[in-house]
Design an enzyme around this catalytic site. Structure first.
Site, PDB file in Angstrom:
ATOM      1  N   GLY A  68      46.826  46.830  58.835  1.00 40.13           N
ATOM      2  CA  GLY A  68      47.575  47.520  58.016  1.00 40.13           C
ATOM      3  C   GLY A  68      48.349  48.692  58.676  1.00 40.13           C
ATOM      4  N   GLY A 117      44.160  43.813  57.215  1.00 34.38           N
ATOM      5  CA  GLY A 117      45.433  43.696  56.198  1.00 34.38           C
ATOM      6  C   GLY A 117      45.825  42.248  56.453  1.00 34.38           C
ATOM      7  N   GLU A 140      37.217  47.497  60.117  1.00 36.15           N
ATOM      8  CA  GLU A 140      37.643  48.941  59.817  1.00 36.15           C
ATOM      9  C   GLU A 140      36.276  49.914  60.101  1.00 36.15           C
ATOM     10  OE1 GLU A 140      37.983  46.206  57.968  1.00 36.15           O
ATOM     11  OE2 GLU A 140      40.320  46.496  57.449  1.00 36.15           O
ATOM     12  N   ASP A 148      38.701  46.653  53.117  1.00 38.48           N
ATOM     13  CA  ASP A 148      39.582  46.889  51.918  1.00 38.48           C
ATOM     14  C   ASP A 148      40.335  45.515  51.607  1.00 38.48           C
ATOM     15  OD1 ASP A 148      41.398  47.431  53.910  1.00 38.48           O
ATOM     16  OD2 ASP A 148      42.580  48.831  53.037  1.00 38.48           O
TER      17      ASP A 148
HETATM   18  C1  QUE Z   1      40.427  48.493  62.537  1.00 40.49           C
HETATM   19  C2  QUE Z   1      41.725  48.391  61.976  1.00 40.49           C
HETATM   20  C3  QUE Z   1      43.142  48.296  62.652  1.00 40.49           C
HETATM   21  C4  QUE Z   1      43.112  48.209  63.781  1.00 40.49           C
HETATM   22  C5  QUE Z   1      42.085  48.334  64.605  1.00 40.49           C
HETATM   23  C6  QUE Z   1      40.789  48.438  64.215  1.00 40.49           C
HETATM   24  C7  QUE Z   1      44.276  48.198  61.540  1.00 40.49           C
HETATM   25  C8  QUE Z   1      45.485  47.927  62.385  1.00 40.49           C
HETATM   26  C9  QUE Z   1      45.582  47.973  64.041  1.00 40.49           C
HETATM   27  C10 QUE Z   1      46.882  47.718  64.440  1.00 40.49           C
HETATM   28  C11 QUE Z   1      46.951  47.282  65.718  1.00 40.49           C
HETATM   29  C12 QUE Z   1      47.929  46.781  66.686  1.00 40.49           C
HETATM   30  C13 QUE Z   1      49.084  47.350  66.213  1.00 40.49           C
HETATM   31  C14 QUE Z   1      48.980  48.295  65.319  1.00 40.49           C
HETATM   32  C15 QUE Z   1      47.880  48.613  64.160  1.00 40.49           C
HETATM   33  O1  QUE Z   1      44.350  47.958  64.677  1.00 40.49           O
HETATM   34  O2  QUE Z   1      44.195  48.083  60.511  1.00 40.49           O
HETATM   35  O3  QUE Z   1      50.258  48.882  64.755  1.00 40.49           O
HETATM   36  O4  QUE Z   1      50.142  47.542  66.956  1.00 40.49           O
HETATM   37  O5  QUE Z   1      46.645  47.853  61.718  1.00 40.49           O
HETATM   38  O6  QUE Z   1      39.863  48.623  64.770  1.00 40.49           O
HETATM   39  O7  QUE Z   1      41.727  48.243  60.586  1.00 40.49           O
END
Ligand code: QUE
Length: 332
Positions: A68, A117, A140, A148
């Site tokens: 997310g 997400g 998370e 969540d």
């Molecule tokens: C835990 C998370 C997320 C995460 C890494 C975690 C998460 C999330 C991202 C993510 C990954 C690549 C992207 C970005 C976000 O990483 O929710 O914009 O390019 O969105 O350890 O909950």
């Protein structure tokens, strides 16, 4: 670069509503725009008799959806902007519930990463198809947040305490293991996905199409640890969980789980343990309301700011967590 390209596209094809996640540079991580586009399409299709089922897929070979908008939530939390935190999480969780209660078949094709997400827009659907390239996780606790998107409802209901393992350690499991614990419903070899999609887009009933293309999930290395997961992750509290892991006979597996708990936020672990226990006896609606209340509070926590900094901003992967519980003098 075409910066106006929508991050999600929706269309109807021979009775199938198709949602395509198309933000490959962010591994299809969701943002409020994506959540809104998906919600609008699903609401429109729910009452449209020309739409008989929904299919969600990714345009990226690497990821279904990596999570997310955790970075924007950190920024909002740091500036004390609860309205932005509330707007995003309430829209995301409402989408999770819309999918769970959807009156038509909802099929997710998970080929690549599906985390956080990403599980929220797939696991609540009626069919979750994985391939040998699928990797699923709820990571998370490693960023100072908590599982969540309705995870406090589905994790405690997975077979053999696997949900407790996933939610607390944040470790990844492959597609085959996701089928055996109930996170996924069908296993289809990646080479067969284009043929399955073609049949679904031609208007075939999803149940029949899946029957035709799904094969038995191959034995997964992760399945070999099912007994150990059940032995350890049924512990009544975190201290007992650590004690069971410390003496378990499945040593290499237990050491990996202990290391994951060691590197997670202590606040996140405490929150997650209580949340999963509460979720085991709650409806999905109750779970999402509890998660929304918690998300608004955790968004302002130093561990969440530090965890997102270490994972996504500075990428040093060395978060300095706060001690938990806080020392008594900070309570007054
Ligand atoms: C835990 C998370 C997320 C995460 C890494 C975690 C998460 C999330 C991202 C993510 C990954 C690549 C992207 C970005 C976000 O990483 O929710 O914009 O390019 O969105 O350890 O909950």
């Amino acid at each position: 670069m075409d910066t106006t390209a929508p991050p999600v596209t929706t269309r109807v094809h021979a009775g199938t509503g198709v949602i395509e996640l198309d933000r490959p540079a962010a591994l299809n991580a969701l943002d409020l725009t994506m959540v809104r586009l998906m919600t609008e399409a699903l609401q429109e299709w729910r009452d449209d008799r020309a739409v008989r089922s929904v299919l969600i897929r990714s345009t990226s070979p690497k990821a279904f959806c990596a999570g997310g908008d955790i970075r924007a939530m950190r920024d909002a939390g740091v500036r004390g902007d609860d309205a932005t935190v509330l707007a995003y999480f309430s829209a995301e969780y409402a989408l999770n519930l819309l999918i769970a209660r959807y009156p038509k078949p909802y099929t997710a094709l998970i080929d690549g990463y599906a985390m956080g997400g990403g599980l929220g827009v797939s696991v609540h659907g009626s069919a979750r198809v994985v391939t040998e390239r699928a990797i699923l996780a709820m990571p998370e606790t490693g960023i100072g947040f908590f599982p969540d998107i309705g995870a406090s409802h589905f994790l405690p209901r997975l077979a053999g305490a696997v949900g407790w393992y996933l939610g607390l350690t944040g470790l990844r499991i492959p597609g085959a293991a996701a089928v055996s614990c109930g996170l996924a419903t069908h296993y289809v070899p990646a080479a067969e996905l284009p043929a399955l999609e073609a049949v679904l887009l031609a208007g075939a009933a999803p149940a029949q199409a899946l029957d035709r293309f799904a094969v038995a999930a191959p034995a997964s290395g992760a399945d070999g640890h099912r007994a150990a997961i059940e032995r350890c992750f049924t512990a009544p509290d975190l201290a007992e969980l650590r004690a069971r892991l410390a003496r378990d006979e499945d040593r290499a597996w237990a050491d990996e789980a202990l290391a994951a708990l060691e590197s997670a936020s202590p606040m996140s672990l405490a929150v997650t343990f209580d949340l999963l226990r509460a979720g085991a006896g709650s409806t999905l609606e109750e779970c999402l309301a509890r998660e929304l209340d918690l998300a608004r509070r955790v968004a302002h926590e130093p561990d969440f700011h530090e965890g997102v900094r270490a994972a996504l901003i500075d990428k040093d992967r060395a978060p300095a967590w706060s001690p938990y519980p806080p020392p008594a003098e900070t309570w007054y």
